[in-house]
Design a protein around this motif. Structure first.
Motif, PDB file in Angstrom:
ATOM      1  N   ALA A 156      63.842  29.984 111.834  1.00 30.24           N
ATOM      2  CA  ALA A 156      64.927  29.414 112.642  1.00 30.24           C
ATOM      3  C   ALA A 156      64.834  29.778 114.122  1.00 30.24           C
ATOM      4  CB  ALA A 156      66.279  29.823 112.064  1.00 30.24           C
ATOM      5  N   PRO A 157      64.539  31.059 114.479  1.00 29.62           N
ATOM      6  CA  PRO A 157      64.453  31.388 115.913  1.00 29.62           C
ATOM      7  C   PRO A 157      63.370  30.634 116.662  1.00 29.62           C
ATOM      8  CG  PRO A 157      64.705  33.387 114.606  1.00 29.62           C
ATOM      9  CD  PRO A 157      64.457  32.278 113.643  1.00 29.62           C
ATOM     10  N   LEU A 158      62.387  30.061 115.952  1.00 29.41           N
ATOM     11  CA  LEU A 158      61.341  29.302 116.626  1.00 29.41           C
ATOM     12  C   LEU A 158      61.892  28.047 117.294  1.00 29.41           C
ATOM     13  CD1 LEU A 158      58.418  29.503 114.034  1.00 29.41           C
ATOM     14  CD2 LEU A 158      58.436  30.514 116.312  1.00 29.41           C
ATOM     15  N   VAL A 159      62.884  27.426 116.660  1.00 29.45           N
ATOM     16  CA  VAL A 159      63.428  26.164 117.165  1.00 29.45           C
ATOM     17  C   VAL A 159      64.831  26.326 117.729  1.00 29.45           C
ATOM     18  CG1 VAL A 159      62.013  24.781 115.617  1.00 29.45           C
ATOM     19  CG2 VAL A 159      64.250  25.573 114.833  1.00 29.45           C
ATOM     20  N   MET A 160      65.408  27.500 117.578  1.00 33.72           N
ATOM     21  CA  MET A 160      66.762  27.739 118.062  1.00 33.72           C
ATOM     22  C   MET A 160      66.750  27.920 119.580  1.00 33.72           C
ATOM     23  SD  MET A 160      69.829  28.106 116.607  1.00 33.72           S
ATOM     24  CE  MET A 160      69.499  28.854 115.013  1.00 33.72           C
ATOM     25  N   PRO A 161      67.605  27.222 120.319  1.00 34.39           N
ATOM     26  CA  PRO A 161      67.691  27.459 121.773  1.00 34.39           C
ATOM     27  C   PRO A 161      68.050  28.907 122.061  1.00 34.39           C
ATOM     28  CG  PRO A 161      68.841  25.446 121.163  1.00 34.39           C
ATOM     29  CD  PRO A 161      68.478  26.121 119.879  1.00 34.39           C
ATOM     30  N   GLU A 162      67.444  29.461 123.095  1.00 34.50           N
ATOM     31  CA  GLU A 162      67.675  30.867 123.407  1.00 34.50           C
ATOM     32  C   GLU A 162      69.133  31.140 123.756  1.00 34.50           C
ATOM     33  OE1 GLU A 162      64.957  32.034 126.443  1.00 34.50           O
ATOM     34  OE2 GLU A 162      63.338  32.406 125.026  1.00 34.50           O
ATOM     35  N   VAL A 163      69.801  30.169 124.337  1.00 31.38           N
ATOM     36  CA  VAL A 163      71.216  30.355 124.674  1.00 31.38           C
ATOM     37  C   VAL A 163      72.036  30.556 123.410  1.00 31.38           C
ATOM     38  CG1 VAL A 163      73.230  29.246 125.698  1.00 31.38           C
ATOM     39  CG2 VAL A 163      71.011  29.030 126.804  1.00 31.38           C
ATOM     40  N   ILE A 164      71.739  29.771 122.367  1.00 35.67           N
ATOM     41  CA  ILE A 164      72.460  29.900 121.110  1.00 35.67           C
ATOM     42  C   ILE A 164      72.168  31.245 120.465  1.00 35.67           C
ATOM     43  CG2 ILE A 164      72.823  28.886 118.838  1.00 35.67           C
ATOM     44  CD1 ILE A 164      73.828  27.198 121.169  1.00 35.67           C
ATOM     45  N   THR A 165      70.900  31.650 120.462  1.00 37.07           N
ATOM     46  CA  THR A 165      70.537  32.941 119.881  1.00 37.07           C
ATOM     47  C   THR A 165      71.208  34.094 120.614  1.00 37.07           C
ATOM     48  OG1 THR A 165      68.374  32.056 119.215  1.00 37.07           O
ATOM     49  CG2 THR A 165      68.607  34.442 119.267  1.00 37.07           C
ATOM     50  N   GLY A 166      71.164  34.058 121.938  1.00 38.07           N
ATOM     51  CA  GLY A 166      71.790  35.121 122.720  1.00 38.07           C
ATOM     52  C   GLY A 166      73.291  35.177 122.536  1.00 38.07           C
ATOM     53  N   LEU A 167      73.936  34.015 122.527  1.00 42.62           N
ATOM     54  CA  LEU A 167      75.390  33.986 122.366  1.00 42.62           C
ATOM     55  C   LEU A 167      75.802  34.461 120.982  1.00 42.62           C
ATOM     56  CD1 LEU A 167      78.156  33.249 123.474  1.00 42.62           C
ATOM     57  CD2 LEU A 167      77.779  30.892 122.718  1.00 42.62           C
ATOM     58  N   SER A 168      75.069  34.049 119.945  1.00 42.88           N
ATOM     59  CA  SER A 168      75.413  34.469 118.580  1.00 42.88           C
ATOM     60  C   SER A 168      75.247  35.977 118.420  1.00 42.88           C
ATOM     61  CB  SER A 168      74.543  33.721 117.574  1.00 42.88           C
ATOM     62  OG  SER A 168      73.172  33.999 117.787  1.00 42.88           O
ATOM     63  N   LEU A 169      74.193  36.537 118.999  1.00 42.41           N
ATOM     64  CA  LEU A 169      74.013  37.979 118.928  1.00 42.41           C
ATOM     65  C   LEU A 169      75.097  38.718 119.705  1.00 42.41           C
ATOM     66  CD1 LEU A 169      70.133  38.194 119.344  1.00 42.41           C
ATOM     67  CD2 LEU A 169      71.442  38.793 117.310  1.00 42.41           C
ATOM     68  N   LEU A 170      75.499  38.172 120.835  1.00 39.57           N
ATOM     69  CA  LEU A 170      76.578  38.768 121.610  1.00 39.57           C
ATOM     70  C   LEU A 170      77.868  38.802 120.804  1.00 39.57           C
ATOM     71  CD1 LEU A 170      77.941  39.809 124.191  1.00 39.57           C
ATOM     72  CD2 LEU A 170      78.154  37.430 124.932  1.00 39.57           C
ATOM     73  N   LEU A 171      78.197  37.682 120.157  1.00 41.59           N
ATOM     74  CA  LEU A 171      79.417  37.627 119.335  1.00 41.59           C
ATOM     75  C   LEU A 171      79.338  38.609 118.172  1.00 41.59           C
ATOM     76  CD1 LEU A 171      80.024  33.757 119.273  1.00 41.59           C
ATOM     77  CD2 LEU A 171      81.175  35.479 120.676  1.00 41.59           C
ATOM     78  N   LEU A 172      78.136  38.765 117.597  1.00 35.71           N
ATOM     79  CA  LEU A 172      77.960  39.721 116.500  1.00 35.71           C
ATOM     80  C   LEU A 172      78.208  41.142 116.968  1.00 35.71           C
ATOM     81  CD1 LEU A 172      77.016  40.524 113.642  1.00 35.71           C
ATOM     82  CD2 LEU A 172      74.671  40.519 114.539  1.00 35.71           C
ATOM     83  N   PHE A 173      77.619  41.521 118.097  1.00 36.28           N
ATOM     84  CA  PHE A 173      77.783  42.887 118.591  1.00 36.28           C
ATOM     85  C   PHE A 173      79.235  43.166 118.976  1.00 36.28           C
ATOM     86  CE2 PHE A 173      73.142  42.399 120.009  1.00 36.28           C
ATOM     87  CZ  PHE A 173      72.693  42.917 118.810  1.00 36.28           C
ATOM     88  N   VAL A 174      79.899  42.180 119.534  1.00 34.92           N
ATOM     89  CA  VAL A 174      81.312  42.350 119.890  1.00 34.92           C
ATOM     90  C   VAL A 174      82.165  42.470 118.631  1.00 34.92           C
ATOM     91  CG1 VAL A 174      83.295  41.238 120.970  1.00 34.92           C
ATOM     92  CG2 VAL A 174      81.072  41.199 122.115  1.00 34.92           C
ATOM     93  N   ALA A 175      81.862  41.676 117.607  1.00 38.12           N
ATOM     94  CA  ALA A 175      82.661  41.672 116.388  1.00 38.12           C
ATOM     95  C   ALA A 175      82.571  43.002 115.643  1.00 38.12           C
ATOM     96  CB  ALA A 175      82.217  40.525 115.477  1.00 38.12           C
ATOM     97  N   ILE A 176      81.378  43.620 115.642  1.00 34.66           N
ATOM     98  CA  ILE A 176      81.219  44.883 114.920  1.00 34.66           C
ATOM     99  C   ILE A 176      81.467  46.096 115.812  1.00 34.66           C
ATOM    100  CG2 ILE A 176      79.568  43.850 113.331  1.00 34.66           C
ATOM    101  CD1 ILE A 176      77.311  45.147 114.880  1.00 34.66           C
TER     102      ILE A 176
END
Length: 274
Positions: free
Chosen positions: A105-125
């Motif tokens: 999935a990360p091969l085709v996932m836009p970097e903005v989406i990957t970065g934002l999703s990881l940011l939301l994950l770190f904030v949530a936990i």
């Protein structure tokens, strides 16, 4: 049939390479410019490399980039190799399609989406952003590249060697370290170098997942370029180009040697069978 290059084909290739590499060549040349103005040539000088050596902010960002790159590339290589081994050696298991989808999935996932999703994950936990969140983010998007490189090599490995070792009583884990890993080590090394290059080069995902005291070199360069390009920026970019170029050349040499060795082994096996 011998293919002849027409003038049109030669012109297209020349313009294509010029479009890609002339700006890089100009950047490298002007990194040795004695003038403070990047558009005016004032003579040959290495003073900007000397000034770069005394730039503590840039050196700290470079040290963060090196640490994150080495650590994330190593972890990504281990995880990517295990993922490739699971996809090739265990072709039939429940959830394989879902697992392969997660890996690629990360091969085709836009970097903005990957970065934002990881940011939301770190904030949530409640995970404070910094060096470790940056490292985890780099592992996330570089692991898939390692898996692709190693998987392409594992597909061509002769499994008879592994089966012979296991028939002689060698356990699976020992078979991997003594038989499989030495055969695919060039692919593993190439995957590690690719992961390191991608980590050093990343800007978008790092911008989302970084924190205080974890500013990477691309982020520092981007923040300074917004205020204007200086010869010092040209100097650090030239160093980055040299590092990445060396990594790509080493990876290409390792891959070429592996292909030559494989062809030689196949010829020897064919001669022995005859």
């Amino acid at each position: 049939m011998k293919t002849r290059w027409s003038a049109f084909n030669i012109a297209c290739v020349f313009l294509g390479f010029a479009f890609l590499y002339v700006p890089i060549i100009i950047l490298v040349i002007y990194s040795f410019n004695a003038s403070r103005l990047v558009t005016v040539w004032g003579g040959f000088s290495t003073e900007w490399y000397t000034a770069l050596w005394h730039n503590t902010q840039m050196l700290e960002a470079a040290w963060v980039t090196i640490r994150v790159g080495l650590l994330s590339a190593t972890i990504a290589t281990v995880l990517g190799t295990l993922a490739a081994l699971a996809l090739v050696r265990f072709a039939r298991f429940r959830g394989r399609l879902l697992f392969s989808g997660f890996v690629y999935a990360p091969l085709v996932m836009p970097e903005v989406i990957t970065g934002l999703s990881l940011l939301l994950l770190f904030v949530a936990i409640g995970f404070d952003r910094g060096f470790w969140t940056l490292t985890i983010a780099h592992v996330t998007f570089t692991m898939c590249f390692v898996a692709v490189v190693v998987q392409s090599r594992l597909v061509t490995v002769d499994r008879s060697l592994e089966e012979a070792a296991q028939d002689l009583g060698c356990p699976p884990w020992k078979t991997f370290f003594l038989i499989t890993l030495p055969v695919i080590w060039t692919a593993v090394a190439s995957g590690w170098m690719l992961a390191l290059t991608l980590s050093i080069d990343d800007l978008v995902i790092s911008s989302f997942t970084t924190g205080p005291g974890a500013t990477t070199l691309p982020m520092r360069i981007y923040s300074q370029v917004r205020l204007g390009v200086t010869p010092e920026i040209n100097a650090i970019c030239t160093i980055l180009i040299a590092i990445v170029s060396v990594g790509v050349i080493i990876s290409g040499i390792l891959t070429k040697r592996q292909l030559v060795r494989r062809e030689r082994d196949e010829r020897m096996a064919a001669a022995a069978s005859n």
